[in-house]
Design an enzyme around this catalytic site. Sequence first.
Site, PDB file in Angstrom:
ATOM      1  N   TYR A 148       0.822  -1.208   0.000  1.00 31.88           N
ATOM      2  CA  TYR A 148       0.000   0.000   0.000  1.00 31.88           C
ATOM      3  C   TYR A 148       0.865   1.270   0.000  1.00 31.88           C
ATOM      4  O   TYR A 148       0.421   2.330  -0.411  1.00 31.88           O
ATOM      5  CB  TYR A 148      -0.900   0.046   1.237  1.00 31.88           C
ATOM      6  N   LYS A 198       3.572 -15.129   2.637  1.00 32.91           N
ATOM      7  CA  LYS A 198       3.804 -15.876   1.391  1.00 32.91           C
ATOM      8  C   LYS A 198       5.319 -16.076   1.298  1.00 32.91           C
ATOM      9  O   LYS A 198       5.971 -15.662   0.318  1.00 32.91           O
ATOM     10  CB  LYS A 198       3.209 -15.079   0.216  1.00 32.91           C
ATOM     11  N   ASP A 213      -2.421 -18.183   0.871  1.00 36.02           N
ATOM     12  CA  ASP A 213      -3.385 -18.878   0.005  1.00 36.02           C
ATOM     13  C   ASP A 213      -4.065 -20.024   0.754  1.00 36.02           C
ATOM     14  O   ASP A 213      -5.279 -20.234   0.642  1.00 36.02           O
ATOM     15  CB  ASP A 213      -2.721 -19.361  -1.298  1.00 36.02           C
ATOM     16  N   ASP A 251      -6.183  -7.084   4.226  1.00 37.52           N
ATOM     17  CA  ASP A 251      -7.333  -6.463   3.563  1.00 37.52           C
ATOM     18  C   ASP A 251      -8.224  -7.551   2.977  1.00 37.52           C
ATOM     19  O   ASP A 251      -9.443  -7.560   3.153  1.00 37.52           O
ATOM     20  CB  ASP A 251      -6.833  -5.519   2.462  1.00 37.52           C
ATOM     21  N   ASP A 297     -12.151  -9.211   4.579  1.00 34.67           N
ATOM     22  CA  ASP A 297     -13.421  -9.252   3.829  1.00 34.67           C
ATOM     23  C   ASP A 297     -13.940 -10.687   3.805  1.00 34.67           C
ATOM     24  O   ASP A 297     -15.131 -10.947   3.992  1.00 34.67           O
ATOM     25  CB  ASP A 297     -13.221  -8.792   2.371  1.00 34.67           C
TER      26      ASP A 297
HETATM   27  C1  IPM Z   1     -10.325  -1.412   4.077  1.00 36.59           C
HETATM   28  C2  IPM Z   1     -10.603  -0.852   2.708  1.00 36.59           C
HETATM   29  C3  IPM Z   1      -9.483   0.092   2.318  1.00 36.59           C
HETATM   30  C4  IPM Z   1      -8.187  -0.698   2.291  1.00 36.59           C
HETATM   31  C5  IPM Z   1      -9.695   0.826   0.964  1.00 36.59           C
HETATM   32  C6  IPM Z   1     -10.990   1.597   0.956  1.00 36.59           C
HETATM   33  C7  IPM Z   1      -8.534   1.697   0.613  1.00 36.59           C
HETATM   34  O1  IPM Z   1     -10.763  -1.875   1.786  1.00 36.59           O
HETATM   35  O2  IPM Z   1     -10.231  -0.614   5.025  1.00 36.59           O
HETATM   36  O3  IPM Z   1     -10.235  -2.615   4.201  1.00 36.59           O
HETATM   37  O4  IPM Z   1      -7.889  -1.351   1.301  1.00 36.59           O
HETATM   38  O5  IPM Z   1      -7.488  -0.662   3.298  1.00 36.59           O
HETATM   39 MG    MG Z   2     -10.819  -3.809   2.650  1.00 37.22          MG
END
Ligand code: IPM
Ligand code: MG
Length: 351
Positions: free
Chosen positions: A142, A189, A221, A245, A249
């Site tokens: 990032y 990884k 993975d 990240d 999710d």
């Molecule tokens: C998160 C989001 C952010 C990230 C985006 C919006 C930049 O996906 O906070 O997980 O990737 O960190």
């Molecule tokens: Mg995210």
Amino acid sequence: MKLNIALLAGDGIGPEVIDQAVKVSDAVAQKFGHDITWKPALTGAAAIDAVGEPYPDETHEVCANADAVLFGAIGDPRFDNDPSAKVRPEQGLLKMRKKLGLFANVRPTFTFPSLIDKSPLKRDRIEGTDLIILRELTGGVYFGERGRLNDGDTAFDTMTYHRFEIERLAKKGFEMALKRGKRLCCVDKANVLEASRLWRETVQAMEKDYPEVEVTYEFVDAVAMRLIQWPKGYDVIITANLFGDILTDEASVISGSMGLMPSSSVGSEVSLYEPIHGSYPQAAGKDIANPLATVLSAAMLFEDKGLSEEAQAIRNVVNKSLAEGIVTEDLAEGGKAYKTSEVGDWLAKNI
Ligand code: IPM
Ligand code: MG
């Protein structure tokens, strides 16, 4: 307690879910005799529209001088579909994380008794899941060097980590594991990436300082698979920015809705609390988004301020709302779907 809280509603559904967290926090403050001053500030596309910058200096001042930051969401489709945009709302989020020194992102995953069957995963796999993904937040790909080569057709992003960045995150992970299930999994990884090999080397060297913690090392993975196959296999996971990240999710599916999972971002000074979901632009302004992740983020804020009873009061009222079906459309499944604001009102009233 007197609390000055910076309030960054941001984009999309941000303002709507933030409103509910404010209602619930004010109700808690009233009940327990605290005094909260909210300090609203601009961020994201909202800030670009107003002042041309997604994390203006004035907003940083408000955050840096606050006792905590409560954050909604950032992101706007006007920018997503324009790869040539010079400023993007997300840059504001990254700048904010960096400038506030928020290097550790705490993302818990747990289940709610009344929602177990809302998860697409089988009950026996997920019931009792209680894990934390500790995501490195101010380094890695990032923030590494990026760019285009002169040919214009080649682009690169680099994953860079310094040992101190790994150490300070891992330290939090070890300490967290000690207070919980005493298991720490370093996810990387290392079979391919040099940066991951430095992660392993660094964490291995720290093991001797935490003899009570059982440490394992897994490839990202494989974890992507095991996390939803057998989430109870994990207690505390530490991982790099991008891996975290993606995995967080994925992990949110376990709880039944992305609208449920809170998070905190911590560093050495002020901490920030935000739902893990994004700005959900399709729902913006419709009063339909699930406010619970933001409300539970406020609970994390109270907990970190040493106000555990207050935090528990929020978690209890959230559980009660779920059990009684006072839920937004993502969880209604044929039953009555309440509006975002109605859920917030109900929670505040029932605190
Ligand atoms: C998160 C989001 C952010 C990230 C985006 C919006 C930049 O996906 O906070 O997980 O990737 O960190
Ligand atoms: Mg995210």
